[in-house]
Design an enzyme around this catalytic site. Sequence first.
Site, PDB file in Angstrom:
ATOM      1  N   GLY A 276       0.831  -1.201   0.000  1.00  0.00           N
ATOM      2  CA  GLY A 276       0.000   0.000   0.000  1.00  0.00           C
ATOM      3  C   GLY A 276       0.864   1.249   0.000  1.00  0.00           C
ATOM      4  O   GLY A 276       0.354   2.365   0.106  1.00  0.00           O
TER       5      GLY A 276
ATOM      6  N   ASP B  11       8.904  -6.352   2.940  1.00  0.00           N
ATOM      7  CA  ASP B  11       8.978  -5.672   4.227  1.00  0.00           C
ATOM      8  C   ASP B  11      10.401  -5.142   4.360  1.00  0.00           C
ATOM      9  O   ASP B  11      11.361  -5.815   3.995  1.00  0.00           O
ATOM     10  CB  ASP B  11       8.654  -6.622   5.386  1.00  0.00           C
ATOM     11  CG  ASP B  11       8.278  -5.840   6.641  1.00  0.00           C
ATOM     12  OD1 ASP B  11       7.293  -5.080   6.596  1.00  0.00           O
ATOM     13  OD2 ASP B  11       8.984  -5.963   7.659  1.00  0.00           O
ATOM     14  N   SER B  12      10.505  -3.921   4.861  1.00  0.00           N
ATOM     15  CA  SER B  12      11.829  -3.315   4.927  1.00  0.00           C
ATOM     16  C   SER B  12      11.963  -2.492   6.192  1.00  0.00           C
ATOM     17  O   SER B  12      10.973  -2.223   6.879  1.00  0.00           O
ATOM     18  CB  SER B  12      12.066  -2.443   3.684  1.00  0.00           C
ATOM     19  OG  SER B  12      10.948  -1.637   3.420  1.00  0.00           O
TER      20      SER B  12
ATOM     21  N   PHE C 211      12.105   8.923   0.222  1.00  0.00           N
ATOM     22  CA  PHE C 211      11.059   8.849   1.240  1.00  0.00           C
ATOM     23  C   PHE C 211      11.650   8.302   2.546  1.00  0.00           C
ATOM     24  O   PHE C 211      12.841   7.975   2.618  1.00  0.00           O
ATOM     25  CB  PHE C 211       9.889   7.977   0.752  1.00  0.00           C
ATOM     26  CG  PHE C 211      10.187   6.488   0.712  1.00  0.00           C
ATOM     27  CD1 PHE C 211      10.966   5.955  -0.306  1.00  0.00           C
ATOM     28  CD2 PHE C 211       9.681   5.618   1.678  1.00  0.00           C
ATOM     29  CE1 PHE C 211      11.239   4.584  -0.358  1.00  0.00           C
ATOM     30  CE2 PHE C 211       9.944   4.250   1.637  1.00  0.00           C
ATOM     31  CZ  PHE C 211      10.730   3.735   0.618  1.00  0.00           C
TER      32      PHE C 211
ATOM     33  N   ASP D 195      15.385   8.252   4.150  1.00  0.00           N
ATOM     34  CA  ASP D 195      16.399   8.616   3.140  1.00  0.00           C
ATOM     35  C   ASP D 195      17.241   9.846   3.530  1.00  0.00           C
ATOM     36  O   ASP D 195      18.456   9.836   3.323  1.00  0.00           O
ATOM     37  CB  ASP D 195      15.741   8.848   1.771  1.00  0.00           C
ATOM     38  CG  ASP D 195      15.450   7.539   1.046  1.00  0.00           C
ATOM     39  OD1 ASP D 195      15.959   6.491   1.482  1.00  0.00           O
ATOM     40  OD2 ASP D 195      14.716   7.561   0.042  1.00  0.00           O
TER      41      ASP D 195
ATOM     42  N   LYS E 132      20.270   5.830  -6.491  1.00  0.00           N
ATOM     43  CA  LYS E 132      19.741   4.995  -5.400  1.00  0.00           C
ATOM     44  C   LYS E 132      19.473   3.574  -5.908  1.00  0.00           C
ATOM     45  O   LYS E 132      19.765   2.591  -5.224  1.00  0.00           O
ATOM     46  CB  LYS E 132      18.458   5.612  -4.808  1.00  0.00           C
ATOM     47  CG  LYS E 132      17.924   4.791  -3.638  1.00  0.00           C
ATOM     48  CD  LYS E 132      16.699   5.375  -2.959  1.00  0.00           C
ATOM     49  CE  LYS E 132      16.241   4.464  -1.823  1.00  0.00           C
ATOM     50  NZ  LYS E 132      14.987   4.833  -1.172  1.00  0.00           N
TER      51      LYS E 132
ATOM     52  N   ARG F 288      16.525  -2.280  -1.669  1.00  0.00           N
ATOM     53  CA  ARG F 288      15.388  -2.744  -2.483  1.00  0.00           C
ATOM     54  C   ARG F 288      15.883  -3.239  -3.841  1.00  0.00           C
ATOM     55  O   ARG F 288      15.392  -4.231  -4.378  1.00  0.00           O
ATOM     56  CB  ARG F 288      14.368  -1.603  -2.641  1.00  0.00           C
ATOM     57  CG  ARG F 288      13.035  -2.029  -3.249  1.00  0.00           C
ATOM     58  CD  ARG F 288      11.923  -1.052  -2.942  1.00  0.00           C
ATOM     59  NE  ARG F 288      11.632  -0.995  -1.518  1.00  0.00           N
ATOM     60  CZ  ARG F 288      12.027  -0.009  -0.711  1.00  0.00           C
ATOM     61  NH1 ARG F 288      12.698   1.007  -1.178  1.00  0.00           N
ATOM     62  NH2 ARG F 288      11.748  -0.057   0.571  1.00  0.00           N
TER      63      ARG F 288
HETATM   64  P1  ITT Z   1       3.631  -1.830   2.975  1.00  0.00           P
HETATM   65  O1  ITT Z   1       3.613  -2.607   4.265  1.00  0.00           O
HETATM   66  O2  ITT Z   1       2.263  -1.516   2.458  1.00  0.00           O
HETATM   67  O3  ITT Z   1       4.491  -2.454   1.920  1.00  0.00           O
HETATM   68  P2  ITT Z   1       4.932   0.138   4.669  1.00  0.00           P
HETATM   69  O4  ITT Z   1       5.334   1.579   4.524  1.00  0.00           O
HETATM   70  O5  ITT Z   1       4.049  -0.205   5.818  1.00  0.00           O
HETATM   71  O6  ITT Z   1       4.310  -0.386   3.281  1.00  0.00           O
HETATM   72  P3  ITT Z   1       7.057  -1.433   5.854  1.00  0.00           P
HETATM   73  O7  ITT Z   1       6.132  -1.977   6.876  1.00  0.00           O
HETATM   74  O8  ITT Z   1       7.952  -2.380   5.132  1.00  0.00           O
HETATM   75  O9  ITT Z   1       6.264  -0.667   4.691  1.00  0.00           O
HETATM   76  O10 ITT Z   1       7.898  -0.269   6.519  1.00  0.00           O
HETATM   77  C1  ITT Z   1       9.157   0.045   6.070  1.00  0.00           C
HETATM   78  C2  ITT Z   1       9.545   1.429   6.536  1.00  0.00           C
HETATM   79  O11 ITT Z   1      10.987   1.478   6.486  1.00  0.00           O
HETATM   80  C3  ITT Z   1       9.043   2.507   5.596  1.00  0.00           C
HETATM   81  O12 ITT Z   1       7.815   3.054   5.986  1.00  0.00           O
HETATM   82  C4  ITT Z   1      10.175   3.535   5.679  1.00  0.00           C
HETATM   83  O13 ITT Z   1       9.990   4.379   6.781  1.00  0.00           O
HETATM   84  C5  ITT Z   1      11.409   2.669   5.916  1.00  0.00           C
HETATM   85  N1  ITT Z   1      12.073   2.394   4.629  1.00  0.00           N
HETATM   86  C6  ITT Z   1      12.080   1.222   3.913  1.00  0.00           C
HETATM   87  N2  ITT Z   1      12.751   1.369   2.772  1.00  0.00           N
HETATM   88  C7  ITT Z   1      13.186   2.645   2.739  1.00  0.00           C
HETATM   89  C8  ITT Z   1      13.920   3.407   1.814  1.00  0.00           C
HETATM   90  O14 ITT Z   1      14.330   2.898   0.660  1.00  0.00           O
HETATM   91  N3  ITT Z   1      14.179   4.671   2.112  1.00  0.00           N
HETATM   92  C9  ITT Z   1      13.759   5.216   3.264  1.00  0.00           C
HETATM   93  N4  ITT Z   1      13.051   4.591   4.193  1.00  0.00           N
HETATM   94  C10 ITT Z   1      12.752   3.304   3.931  1.00  0.00           C
END
Ligand code: ITT
Length: 221
Positions: free
Chosen positions: A32, A97-98, A177, A180, A200, A206
């Site tokens: 989402g 998930d990240s 976002f 970053d 990036k 990712r």
């Molecule tokens: P979905 O679960 O719908 O995929 P989400 O935003 O809830 O979206 P996550 O639970 O995986 O996603 O949260 C990961 C968070 O980690 C995300 O909201 C960012 O704050 C941070 N994050 C992940 N990848 C990033 C990136 O490339 N650059 C900056 N922040 C990142």
Amino acid sequence: MKKWIFLLFVGLTSYGFYKILIHPMKLYVATGNPHKITEFKRLMALHGVDFPVLFGGDYGGMPEVDENGDSYEANAQLKVEGLEAKIGEGRWIVAEDSGLEVSALSGDPGIYSARFGGKIPQTERNQLLLSRLSNSSDRSARFICCYCLKSPDGKLYFFRGVCEGTILAAPQGGQGFGYDPVFQPNGEQRSFAVMSDEQKDRISHRAMAFNALLRFLKNAN
Ligand code: ITT
């Protein structure tokens, strides 16, 4: 001349139908987060992905998922299963998930990165992170990304990407976002939020996980 235009039209239309209806692989992306979708689409374009990929808008929106797993893998799987419950079994579905792991915070915020500090704007979340590190000389951190892929026969596959770096003393830049602006990848003199998309995409967590996912999908196809 007109005949050629007609044949070209028929060719392109048939290829479009082939891609959407007959192509053996159609991938549903369960997220989402519009920023993740943007990055996923960029990575697809970079690698010339030629199979149909569907995002939230194509399947009526990503359902709410309670991300209560104890790892990136578990949370990514929960998202896959959340979408599967909506669109049905027997499809290729991928979710991600990240998070950001900071050494001086024992790996926090990690899987809680999206919720760190509660429901506050990301700029405040970044400031909160910096204030937690104000007395710390160890600024090392890493972004982690984990994709979970479910195949039509119900098998699960996981792909991880890591990007090592440091947390800056102050936010820098307005691109990207999340965290970053406060994250500087190793070997760089600027934060992710200063870099262009292309820069990036060459080194991000990712991108690394996406490369592994794509290698697998190309072989499965
Ligand atoms: P979905 O679960 O719908 O995929 P989400 O935003 O809830 O979206 P996550 O639970 O995986 O996603 O949260 C990961 C968070 O980690 C995300 O909201 C960012 O704050 C941070 N994050 C992940 N990848 C990033 C990136 O490339 N650059 C900056 N922040 C990142």
